[in-house]
Design an enzyme around this catalytic site. Structure first.
Site, PDB file in Angstrom:
ATOM      1  N   LYS A 285       0.864  -1.060   0.111  1.00 26.67           N
ATOM      2  CA  LYS A 285      -0.505   0.566  -0.350  1.00 26.67           C
ATOM      3  C   LYS A 285       0.981   1.758   0.283  1.00 26.67           C
ATOM      4  CE  LYS A 285      -4.620   0.586   0.359  1.00 26.67           C
ATOM      5  NZ  LYS A 285      -5.464   0.103   0.332  1.00 26.67           N
TER       6      LYS A 285
HETATM    7  N1  GLU Z   1      -7.078   0.110  -3.375  1.00 27.07           N
HETATM    8  C1  GLU Z   1      -7.987  -1.268  -3.421  1.00 27.07           C
HETATM    9  C2  GLU Z   1      -8.320  -2.271  -1.929  1.00 27.07           C
HETATM   10  O1  GLU Z   1      -7.617  -1.997  -1.224  1.00 27.07           O
HETATM   11  C3  GLU Z   1      -7.796  -1.825  -4.470  1.00 27.07           C
HETATM   12  C4  GLU Z   1      -5.791  -2.041  -5.340  1.00 27.07           C
HETATM   13  C5  GLU Z   1      -5.391  -2.826  -6.475  1.00 27.07           C
HETATM   14  O2  GLU Z   1      -6.558  -3.127  -6.939  1.00 27.07           O
HETATM   15  O3  GLU Z   1      -4.842  -3.213  -6.741  1.00 27.07           O
HETATM   16  O4  GLU Z   1      -8.150  -3.549  -2.140  1.00 27.07           O
END
Ligand code: GLU
Length: 417
Positions: free
Chosen positions: A110
């Protein structure tokens, strides 16, 4: 009274205590407990931004790669003033469990910048994005770590990330997902998280024998996730009694017309001024007497106070980490049926995986194929979690974590230290 500690939400603590609880229940080996509770890599960079008026502001940018035993790190990038190392680490851990649970070949990561995009023009956000990516770019890549949209970032931001990364490494569509359709994005990606939330809910309802057509829901947050979740829930026959965004909450006993709300947002940028419902407060929305509450915005909104006041019998977690540890205890005592984030909101990263596959193969899928494959993955994962939770008489969150931890531990073990 909510206590201060509960109000200062630590998503890092929330994710760790969820992991520890599952590790306890599954009697996870001590070595794995240590290995799987510490991030692989944490990067923090200074992100200076020269504003359009010539003044300088300096933000902090983060990328945490939590676990990559099963594949390249995967997870979104968010722009929000709350972003710090604790939050990004907790969210990166949740991504590692999420990708393992739905069994796609990624690890968890993240990132984010502690910026409020409302303070900036689009030109400033572009410069900020490029500066951030130029500073974390060396740990990214299609087989290293693949960013995607998260809170306050969108397809345009992903396009800038793709361009900035490609300017150094050569044209690399697969380096980032959630891109615009015209630049290697996937059909169905934008709606995927909300669609996945509803596939998951529909499958739980089928397994439990609930009559969804007679149910009501309140949805907190009308961004990318909440708006599509509202639309698909209402298409399922659920009466969506309330929706909300930063401008406040909007309630209608007979149900909000979601298409009308979407049209309003498309025309004016937000729900402010929406006339199809009565204005209530965010606290009132969280305490509404509906069947299903769907947090689809910030983390930590279900805390000591809101968990206590909550009347909904089902919590469908469209947001990441919407419940604090204290909130979770209260929901448990009240016997609220929690459908956990790592399962419910996994549709976004699932279609990110399809986008990555399409980019690598240079072959685009039609939207129907994307949605059908998404439904398969969400339904299978929901059934696995539901079965384990019933067999072991444990919460669905604990069951989801156990399945995910087992998969990550197995990959770690096979690869060796
Ligand atoms: N931000 C989204 C999540 O928390 C998608 C992450 C992604 O597609 O890599 O799952």
């Amino acid at each position: 009274m909510p206590d201060k500690a509960d109000e200062r939400v630590s998503i890092g603590q929330t994710a760790l205590s969820q992991f520890n609880h599952a590790a306890e229940v599954m009697k996870l080996d001590e070595e794995f407990r240590v290995l799987l509770s510490i991030p692989f890599r944490e990067v923090r960079v200074e992100v200076p931004l020269r504003k359009d008026d010539g003044s300088l502001v300096v933000y902090q940018g983060y990328r945490v790669q939590f676990n990559g035993a099963r594949g390249p790190f995967k997870g979104g990038i968010r722009y929000h003033p709350h972003v710090d190392m604790d939050e990004v680490t907790g969210l990166a851990a949740l991504m590692a469990w999420k990708t393992a649970l739905i069994d796609i070949p990624f690890g968890g990561g993240k990132g984010g910048v502690n910026v409020d995009p409302r303070d900036h023009t689009i030109y400033e956000i572009e410069r900020l994005t490029r500066k951030f990516i130029s500073r974390i770019g060396r740990v990214l890549g299609p087989y290293r770590d693949i960013p995607a949209p998260d809170m306050n970032t969108n397809a345009q931001v992903m396009a800038w990330i793709m361009d900035e990364y490609s300017s150094r490494q050569g044209f690399s569509l697969a380096a980032v997902t959630g891109k615009p359709l015209a630049l290697g994005g996937s059909a169905g990606r934008e709606a995927a998280t909300g669609r996945g939330v509803v596939f998951c809910f529909a499958e739980v309802a089928r397994l439990e024998g609930w009559d969804v057509a007679g149910m009501s829901a309140a949805i907190q947050g009308f961004g990318n996730v909440g708006s599509y979740a509202a639309l698909f829930l209402s298409e399922l026959g659920v009466r969506v009694a309330a929706i909300s965004d930063v401008s406040g909450a909007y309630y209608s006993k007979k149900g909000v017309d979601i298409q009308k709300a979407l049209d309003h947002v498309a025309a004016s940028g937000g729900l402010e001024g929406f006339t199809g419902a009565d204005k209530i407060t965010n606290e009132e929305l969280l305490a509404l007497d509906v069947d299903v509450l769907v947090p689809a915005a910030l983390g930590g909104v279900i805390n000591r106070k809101t968990a206590h006041d909550m009347k909904a019998r089902i919590l469908l977690e469209a947001a990441n980490a919407p419940v604090t540890s204290i909130g979770e205890k209260i929901l448990d005592e009240k016997d609220v049926y929690v459908i956990p984030d790592v399962l419910a909101n996994a549709g976004g990263v699932t279609v990110s995986y399809f986008e990555w596959v399409q980019n690598i193969q240079q072959f685009d899928w039609e939207e129907k194929r994307v949605n059908d494959e998404l439904k398969k993955i969400m339904t299978r994962a929901t059934q696995e979690v539901h079965t384990l939770a019933k067999d072991k008489k444990i919460a669905m969150r604990t069951a989801a974590f156990i399945i995910a931890i087992e998969r990550v531990a197995m990959a770690e073990k096979l690869r060796g230290i």
